[in-house]
Scaffold this motif. Sequence first.
Motif, PDB file in Angstrom:
ATOM      1  N   TYR A 100     -25.449  28.984  -2.734  1.00  0.00           N
ATOM      2  CA  TYR A 100     -24.519  27.998  -2.982  1.00  0.00           C
ATOM      3  C   TYR A 100     -25.643  26.732  -3.245  1.00  0.00           C
ATOM      4  O   TYR A 100     -25.371  25.644  -3.734  1.00  0.00           O
ATOM      5  CB  TYR A 100     -23.876  27.661  -1.594  1.00  0.00           C
ATOM      6  CG  TYR A 100     -22.347  28.416  -1.669  1.00  0.00           C
ATOM      7  CD1 TYR A 100     -21.358  27.739  -2.270  1.00  0.00           C
ATOM      8  CD2 TYR A 100     -22.168  29.349  -0.916  1.00  0.00           C
ATOM      9  CE1 TYR A 100     -20.278  28.359  -2.544  1.00  0.00           C
ATOM     10  CE2 TYR A 100     -20.866  29.986  -0.999  1.00  0.00           C
ATOM     11  CZ  TYR A 100     -20.021  29.503  -1.741  1.00  0.00           C
ATOM     12  OH  TYR A 100     -18.709  30.174  -1.734  1.00  0.00           O
ATOM     13  N   GLU A 101     -26.784  26.729  -2.660  1.00  0.00           N
ATOM     14  CA  GLU A 101     -27.818  25.674  -2.679  1.00  0.00           C
ATOM     15  C   GLU A 101     -28.105  25.592  -4.232  1.00  0.00           C
ATOM     16  O   GLU A 101     -28.077  24.410  -4.544  1.00  0.00           O
ATOM     17  CB  GLU A 101     -28.856  25.880  -1.843  1.00  0.00           C
ATOM     18  CG  GLU A 101     -30.307  24.794  -1.985  1.00  0.00           C
ATOM     19  CD  GLU A 101     -31.324  24.966  -1.264  1.00  0.00           C
ATOM     20  OE1 GLU A 101     -32.356  24.334  -1.344  1.00  0.00           O
ATOM     21  OE2 GLU A 101     -31.302  26.020  -0.370  1.00  0.00           O
TER      22      GLU A 101
ATOM     23  N   GLN B 278     -25.416  24.304  -6.127  1.00  0.00           N
ATOM     24  CA  GLN B 278     -25.322  22.745  -6.196  1.00  0.00           C
ATOM     25  C   GLN B 278     -26.237  22.024  -6.924  1.00  0.00           C
ATOM     26  O   GLN B 278     -26.059  21.004  -7.381  1.00  0.00           O
ATOM     27  CB  GLN B 278     -25.231  22.430  -4.652  1.00  0.00           C
ATOM     28  CG  GLN B 278     -24.078  22.580  -3.744  1.00  0.00           C
ATOM     29  CD  GLN B 278     -22.937  22.125  -4.421  1.00  0.00           C
ATOM     30  OE1 GLN B 278     -22.531  21.088  -4.638  1.00  0.00           O
ATOM     31  NE2 GLN B 278     -21.792  23.245  -4.218  1.00  0.00           N
ATOM     32  N   ASN B 279     -27.225  22.570  -7.155  1.00  0.00           N
ATOM     33  CA  ASN B 279     -28.442  22.192  -8.006  1.00  0.00           C
ATOM     34  C   ASN B 279     -27.816  22.085  -9.519  1.00  0.00           C
ATOM     35  O   ASN B 279     -28.062  21.170 -10.343  1.00  0.00           O
ATOM     36  CB  ASN B 279     -29.652  23.022  -7.755  1.00  0.00           C
ATOM     37  CG  ASN B 279     -30.590  22.743  -6.395  1.00  0.00           C
ATOM     38  OD1 ASN B 279     -30.111  21.843  -6.092  1.00  0.00           O
ATOM     39  ND2 ASN B 279     -31.347  23.671  -6.316  1.00  0.00           N
TER      40      ASN B 279
ATOM     41  N   LEU C 127     -24.617  21.926 -10.480  1.00  0.00           N
ATOM     42  CA  LEU C 127     -23.786  20.796 -10.638  1.00  0.00           C
ATOM     43  C   LEU C 127     -24.604  19.570 -10.569  1.00  0.00           C
ATOM     44  O   LEU C 127     -24.003  18.653 -11.234  1.00  0.00           O
ATOM     45  CB  LEU C 127     -22.841  21.005  -9.454  1.00  0.00           C
ATOM     46  CG  LEU C 127     -21.930  22.000  -9.308  1.00  0.00           C
ATOM     47  CD1 LEU C 127     -21.129  22.140  -8.144  1.00  0.00           C
ATOM     48  CD2 LEU C 127     -20.977  22.327 -10.514  1.00  0.00           C
ATOM     49  N   GLN C 128     -25.456  19.334  -9.663  1.00  0.00           N
ATOM     50  CA  GLN C 128     -26.416  18.157  -9.973  1.00  0.00           C
ATOM     51  C   GLN C 128     -26.896  17.954 -11.139  1.00  0.00           C
ATOM     52  O   GLN C 128     -26.932  16.789 -11.701  1.00  0.00           O
ATOM     53  CB  GLN C 128     -27.540  18.217  -8.679  1.00  0.00           C
ATOM     54  CG  GLN C 128     -28.300  16.913  -8.761  1.00  0.00           C
ATOM     55  CD  GLN C 128     -27.462  15.628  -8.490  1.00  0.00           C
ATOM     56  OE1 GLN C 128     -26.617  15.762  -7.612  1.00  0.00           O
ATOM     57  NE2 GLN C 128     -27.683  14.481  -9.079  1.00  0.00           N
TER      58      GLN C 128
ATOM     59  N   LYS D 100     -18.624  20.583 -15.975  1.00  0.00           N
ATOM     60  CA  LYS D 100     -18.768  20.590 -14.807  1.00  0.00           C
ATOM     61  C   LYS D 100     -17.431  20.911 -13.925  1.00  0.00           C
ATOM     62  O   LYS D 100     -17.544  21.647 -12.843  1.00  0.00           O
ATOM     63  CB  LYS D 100     -19.423  19.421 -14.316  1.00  0.00           C
ATOM     64  CG  LYS D 100     -19.484  19.069 -12.915  1.00  0.00           C
ATOM     65  CD  LYS D 100     -19.953  17.590 -12.741  1.00  0.00           C
ATOM     66  CE  LYS D 100     -19.997  17.563 -11.164  1.00  0.00           C
ATOM     67  NZ  LYS D 100     -20.150  16.070 -10.753  1.00  0.00           N
TER      68      LYS D 100
ATOM     69  N   ASN E   3     -17.028  23.890 -11.234  1.00  0.00           N
ATOM     70  CA  ASN E   3     -16.730  23.483  -9.889  1.00  0.00           C
ATOM     71  C   ASN E   3     -15.453  24.308  -9.407  1.00  0.00           C
ATOM     72  O   ASN E   3     -15.278  24.761  -8.295  1.00  0.00           O
ATOM     73  CB  ASN E   3     -16.260  22.026  -9.793  1.00  0.00           C
ATOM     74  CG  ASN E   3     -17.123  21.285  -9.091  1.00  0.00           C
ATOM     75  OD1 ASN E   3     -17.831  21.566  -8.300  1.00  0.00           O
ATOM     76  ND2 ASN E   3     -17.635  19.829  -9.499  1.00  0.00           N
TER      77      ASN E   3
ATOM     78  N   MET F  26     -16.531  27.787  -8.587  1.00  0.00           N
ATOM     79  CA  MET F  26     -17.045  27.765  -7.225  1.00  0.00           C
ATOM     80  C   MET F  26     -16.104  27.785  -6.094  1.00  0.00           C
ATOM     81  O   MET F  26     -16.582  28.256  -4.840  1.00  0.00           O
ATOM     82  CB  MET F  26     -18.225  26.461  -6.973  1.00  0.00           C
ATOM     83  CG  MET F  26     -19.429  26.621  -7.753  1.00  0.00           C
ATOM     84  SD  MET F  26     -20.315  28.199  -7.438  1.00  0.00           S
ATOM     85  CE  MET F  26     -20.652  27.588  -5.843  1.00  0.00           C
TER      86      MET F  26
END
Length: 674
Positions: free
Chosen positions: A14-15, A18-19, A21-22, A59, A63, A66
């Motif tokens: 998940y970390e 999220q990177n 997505l960032q 994106k 999302n 996810m």
Amino acid sequence: MAETAKVSYSDIFYEEAQNVLQTLEEFHQLSSIELENEQLRDMLYEINGDIAHGINKIKQNLNYLMRNVEWETFNLSFFGETNAGKSTLIEALQRGNGRLIGDGSKDYTKSLTNKTLKNVNLLDMPGIEGNERKYISEIKKGVEKSHVVFYVIGTNKEPEEQTLRKIKSYLKDQAKVYSIINVRSKPNPYILKKGLTDNSLKLIEERTKEKFSEILGDHYVDNLIVHAHLGFLSVGSPLRDDLKRDQEKMKTIFGSPTNAYEFSNLSKIEGLIEHLSESSIKEIAISNTYKFFSCLEEVTSRILKGKKGFDETIKSLKFQIKECLDSSRDAVRSCQNNVLNLIDIKVDKMQSNMQKIIYDGIDNQWGETRIKSELHSEKARFEEETKDSLDKIIKELTEDIQSNMIQLQRRMDLEFKFSGYKNSDFNISNIISKMQIGMKYVLGQILDLGFSVIGIIVAFVFNPVLGIITGVISLMKKIWEWFFGDPNKRKREAKSMAYDEIRNLVQKIKKEARANTDKEFKNLDRSIQNTLLTVDHFIREVEKLSFSMNDRISDLAHSKVEIGKSMVANIEERSVEFAYFDLKLAQGMIIGEAATSATTRSYRLNKLDRYPNVGVLMVNIYPDQKEGYFYLKSPQEFTYRAFSNLIDYYKKTDESFAIKGVRRMKNGENLSNR
């Protein structure tokens, strides 16, 4: 211990997700806008916005994926043709009451239905060959949640290829797939006599395996044969009257539920599910990771597709714009030469005509009034002819520049028409149209500069003529004093004196007019060069979008490697130096201790390259090195991709890493000749 590993990996997953997505979010701030010109700055901002809009669509899809990834339960979906027996099989596995079993009508399962079997979540999805458009969201939702898919084939027939293509489009190569041939019939003595399988069914099974393997590749595992209805009747507790009657008939024919159970082959299905359940942690890790990788590869592919079109368009436009601007500058230089030649011709003609006027005045003893009148008439004729000629030259300049701009516009239109990127998430059409506006604006500035300089040129050419007339009149007064004061002097000598004086005066003024005209055209050329700098700056700023995209693509690849490393470490419980997976090519590469235990089949790949350390990899591929680049001799696409990702990974994790990148070496190429 296993639970800790699972949680640890899911947290890392998940970390890194999220990177990703960032990173996609950063596409919204791709370029720093530094242009001084407000109009061009706004255009560049809009181009950036078009790219960011395409990235945002990607994106949103990521999302959505996810939100539908699950870690706590092992999801087993039942997928296949309408009335194939999916719900019946689930009822048998759960020892149910037959509530889910259809009555023979089409599309009986109309929504995604969840059932639990120990620690396994069973998903019953609507049939694929019915009106699945009505339930497409339910089908996709189920597939996205699935770690393993059971595709159930009913009516004792092999699946049609068109149906399998549908399956692949829904699965997107995200899960293991087992085919299950469900023998559909009521309990009867004939089936007991011939057995569960016969030669016809074996042939169907053989063809089924061939088709599934061909279309689904390594994601397809195996086929099982079952009689779901008999299995349910042998272990279930039916409530419907028709099912109760079938159950009694089953007991009569088979003697006992146990015999029917063994005959139905339900035990093999249950054994497989139990095996999958025991390895569910690894299955969940691989399935969820591959789901994410599949989406990430699609994201990256779509970005690269849009970027390729964007880069090719920019490259082509840079050449076309430079060609247009160079042609415009050539037109201005040609105009300058024509104007200077015009000055020479017209002023020389004016000089000759003025000398003739003076000669006539000497011969005919004209007074000052007559001389002035004749000279002013010559001045009016000179100005009219010169202005007409100048207008013609400037018209040609204008037409040349406008022609260049129109030709550029047509080329830009063709550039988009045949670019082939209409289906990309990047709206190349909008980007090109905004650049067209920008170039029209810039080239328009050049055209305006051309018009403005003409007034200056006219002033420098026309205004000195008044000085010529004044000088000639002053000269005539001297000639009259000299000539008429001494009647013995000959007229020829007076004319010679007048000729020399007029020539010197006119040539001096012509020289000044040429110098000033040349100066103004140099100013015009400098202005065009400054405009070119504006164009170059505009293009450089647009190119920064591409450079920034390269950095973000590298970030996406880095996150993918980090997730792959964590997944392998979680599964193999050994250290991993590097891991790269390419689901499109169905190949992978693992470097580190984990390479000793990893298997190709466990990772659902066609090929898995394993190396204990980077040194062994380098010995195997043996790349050449020159000017900071590795050159690969291997023609294999996967080797190039994996090694490129390895080098990029080291560049990001080690600032002292000196290698710039990886390049392909052409067949027969010798680096010493480079």
